[in-house]
Motif scaffolding. Sequence first.
Motif, mmCIF file in Angstrom:
data_model
loop_
_atom_site.group_PDB
_atom_site.id
_atom_site.type_symbol
_atom_site.label_atom_id
_atom_site.label_comp_id
_atom_site.label_asym_id
_atom_site.label_seq_id
_atom_site.Cartn_x
_atom_site.Cartn_y
_atom_site.Cartn_z
ATOM 1 N N GLN A 26 -16.615 6.967 8.822
ATOM 2 C CA GLN A 26 -16.554 7.847 10.127
ATOM 3 C C GLN A 26 -17.949 8.567 10.217
ATOM 4 O O GLN A 26 -18.011 9.658 9.963
ATOM 5 N N TYR A 27 -18.962 8.076 10.277
ATOM 6 C CA TYR A 27 -20.346 8.468 10.059
ATOM 7 C C TYR A 27 -20.787 9.513 11.033
ATOM 8 O O TYR A 27 -21.265 10.650 10.512
ATOM 9 N N GLU A 28 -20.367 9.400 12.434
ATOM 10 C CA GLU A 28 -20.521 10.688 13.368
ATOM 11 C C GLU A 28 -19.849 11.944 13.023
ATOM 12 O O GLU A 28 -20.081 13.152 13.029
ATOM 13 N N LYS A 29 -18.501 11.648 12.612
ATOM 14 C CA LYS A 29 -17.652 12.702 12.003
ATOM 15 C C LYS A 29 -18.410 13.536 10.664
ATOM 16 O O LYS A 29 -18.380 14.743 10.469
ATOM 17 N N ALA A 30 -18.762 12.590 9.909
ATOM 18 C CA ALA A 30 -19.203 13.019 8.479
ATOM 19 C C ALA A 30 -20.609 13.854 8.769
ATOM 20 O O ALA A 30 -20.696 14.963 8.405
ATOM 21 N N LEU A 31 -21.565 13.375 9.735
ATOM 22 C CA LEU A 31 -22.777 14.092 10.214
ATOM 23 C C LEU A 31 -22.450 15.555 10.666
ATOM 24 O O LEU A 31 -23.232 16.382 10.423
ATOM 25 N N SER A 32 -21.299 15.632 11.387
ATOM 26 C CA SER A 32 -20.960 16.940 11.994
ATOM 27 C C SER A 32 -20.571 17.750 10.857
ATOM 28 O O SER A 32 -21.153 19.002 10.943
ATOM 29 N N ASP A 33 -19.659 17.303 10.297
ATOM 30 C CA ASP A 33 -19.240 18.604 9.131
ATOM 31 C C ASP A 33 -20.372 18.545 8.177
ATOM 32 O O ASP A 33 -20.374 19.978 7.430
ATOM 33 N N LEU A 34 -21.248 17.812 7.719
ATOM 34 C CA LEU A 34 -22.299 17.696 6.752
ATOM 35 C C LEU A 34 -23.198 18.745 7.191
ATOM 36 O O LEU A 34 -23.794 19.628 6.596
ATOM 37 N N ASN A 35 -23.454 18.518 8.385
ATOM 38 C CA ASN A 35 -24.510 19.559 9.325
ATOM 39 C C ASN A 35 -24.042 20.918 9.314
ATOM 40 O O ASN A 35 -24.623 22.042 9.050
ATOM 41 N N SER A 36 -22.680 21.022 9.684
ATOM 42 C CA SER A 36 -22.076 22.376 9.617
ATOM 43 C C SER A 36 -21.966 23.228 8.234
ATOM 44 O O SER A 36 -22.015 24.399 8.228
ATOM 45 N N SER A 37 -22.100 22.385 7.153
ATOM 46 C CA SER A 37 -21.903 23.062 5.759
ATOM 47 C C SER A 37 -23.474 23.492 5.311
ATOM 48 O O SER A 37 -23.534 24.345 4.542
ATOM 49 N N LEU A 38 -24.308 22.978 5.965
ATOM 50 C CA LEU A 38 -25.809 23.220 5.585
ATOM 51 C C LEU A 38 -26.249 24.546 5.243
ATOM 52 O O LEU A 38 -26.833 24.860 4.389
#
Length: 568
Positions: free
Chosen positions: A249-261
Motif C-alpha cells: 500500500q505504497y501511497e498510504k505508506a508514503l503518507s505515514d512515513l512523511n508524517s513521522s519525519l
Amino acid sequence: MIKKLLLIFCTISLQYFFSQEIYSDYYELRKKYEDLEENDIKAFTYIRPYISKAKKEKNYEKLVQGYKDAVFYALLDEEKLKYTDSMVWAANLSRDKDLMIVAHIDKGVIYYYNYKKFQLALNEYLEAYEYSKNTRNEYLKYQNLYHIGVVKSYLGYYDEAADLFGKCLLYYREKSTSDIHPNLIYNNKKGYLNSLHQLIICYRHLGKYKEMDAAIKKGLTEAGSSKDYAQEKGYFLLSKGISEYREKQYEKALSDLNSSLLSIRNSRDFARLSVNYFFIGKSYLGMNDDQKSVVYFRKIDSIFNKHQFILPELRENYEILINYSKKNKDQDKQLYYTGQLLKADSIMSKDFSYLSPKIHKDYDTKTLLEEKNKLQKINYLVTVIIILLVIWAIGLIMLFTKKQKKAKEIKQKYILLEEKFVKDQNISEVPNNTIEEKRVNLHEGKVEELLRKLQTFENKKGFTQKGLTISKLAAQLGTNSSYLSQVINEYKGGNFNKYLSQLRINYITNLLFEDRKYLKYNIETLAKECGIASRQNFSDLFYEINGIRPTDFIKKRIQEIKNMNNQL
C-alpha cells in the motif's frame, strides 16, 4: 560613556543576584526551565546556578540532577557527553548506588542514541547492571533492562530482546496507571511507549506481523495527539508506514512515513531517520519511480558519511544504489557505492564481533552464575544442574564463536574477492616500464607484436583450450617457445603456467559473479569450462589465486543473491 558602562555592570550584577538569591531554592530554579523543550539552551540560565548551588553545598543528589538536566537541554552531542561524565563524577562522590545507576544509564544512552557507539553504550549499561543488583528502585532496574534489550535487538537477538521489552511493558504499564506523582506517571508512560516501539521492531524482524500491527494500533492510541508523546507517535507512524509498504500500500505508506519525519528529525535519531528514508525510497521504488526513490537512498548515504553508522537492515540501500548506477552505466558511482558497502560491512562486523560474545558473556552468563550461587544454598542437586547448564551454555557460546569466526573469514575473503573484480577485471596490464628497460636481447618491435597477439589470445579466451602448452601457444602465435617464455616472464609477472592459471581462474570467477547459471554447475564442469582437466587442480588453483575454495565461494554467492531477493 562611564554611565553606560555602569548601567551594563549593574544590569549584569542584578541578573547574577537574582539567579543566585531569588531562585536559590532548587525547586524554584527547576520550575523555571522544566517545561522547556529538549535542547533549549535557555534553560542554562537556571541550570548553571542550580549546579553551582549543589557544588557549594556538596549536595550530590542535586548535583547529579543538575548535570542530568544539562544533558537534556544541551544542544551539541559533545556537550551532552561532557555532562554525563560530570554525572558519573558526582554520583561516585555520593557513593549512592542508585545515583550511579542513573549516571551510567544516561551516559550509555548518549553513546547509543547520539553517537551509535554500541560498544561504549553496552559497557555503561553493564556497569549500571552491576550496581542495580541490590537496589530497591524497580524503575531503574527496568530502565537498564530496556537499554540492554535495545542492544540485543540491534545484534539480531530479537526473541531475547522481545522478552525483555515484554517485561518492561508490564512494569511501565502498571506504574503509568497507578496513583503516583504526575511526573512519575509521565516517565513511566514514556518507558511504556518506547518499550512498545522496540517490541514492534522485534515483531517485524521475527515476521510476527499480526502482533506487530496490533501493537502499532495500540501505540498510536496511547500516544494520542499529546505534544508530550510526539516523538513516540512519530515512531509508531514510521512502523505503520513500514507495515503498509510490506502490504504494497505504497501511497498510504508514503503518507505515514512523511508524517513521522518531523518528529524523528527533531529527536535527532539519525538511525531511525535513515530507516524512514529507506522505506520512503522503497515505496517510490514499488511505484516504479526510480528517480524519486534514489533521492532518499542517497540521503541515507549522507547520514552514513556523517556518522559512520548504518543499521544492518539498511545494507540493501547500497545494493540498490549499485544496481541503479550499473543500470545507468555510471561506473564511478557504481565503484563509489561498492566501496561504501564494503565500509558499511566492515563497521557492522566490528560491532558484531565485539558485542555478540560480550552481551552473552557479560550479561547472560553472569545472570546464570548469580542464579547458581542463590540456588547453591538450597541443595546440592540443584547446584549440579546449574553447573551443567552453565557448561552447556559456555559450550554453545564457544561453538557459536567458532562457527562465526569461520563464517567471518569466508565472508572477508569473499568481500576482498568481490572488491578486486569490481575495481579491476584486467590482471594482465603491460607495466609502464619502457621496453628498453627489459632484457636487452628482446627486440622491441617483436615484443610489441607478441604482446598484441597475447592480448588477442586473452580477449578471445584462447586460454580455455584443454591441454594447452607453451609449445602449442608458441606455434599458434608464430614464434618459438623460448622467446614466448621470456616475454611472458618479463611482461606477465610470472612463468607460463602461472600466467595461464591466472587467466583461467579469473575467467571462471568472473562468470560466477556475472552469470547465475554457472552457480548451478559442479566443480568438474567449472574446471572444464576454463580449460583445467582436474577437479582437484582447479580447486587448488582457485584457492591459491582467490584465497577461498570454489565451494565456499559459490555458497556465499548464492546466499548473497537470496538475501537480495528476499529484501526486494
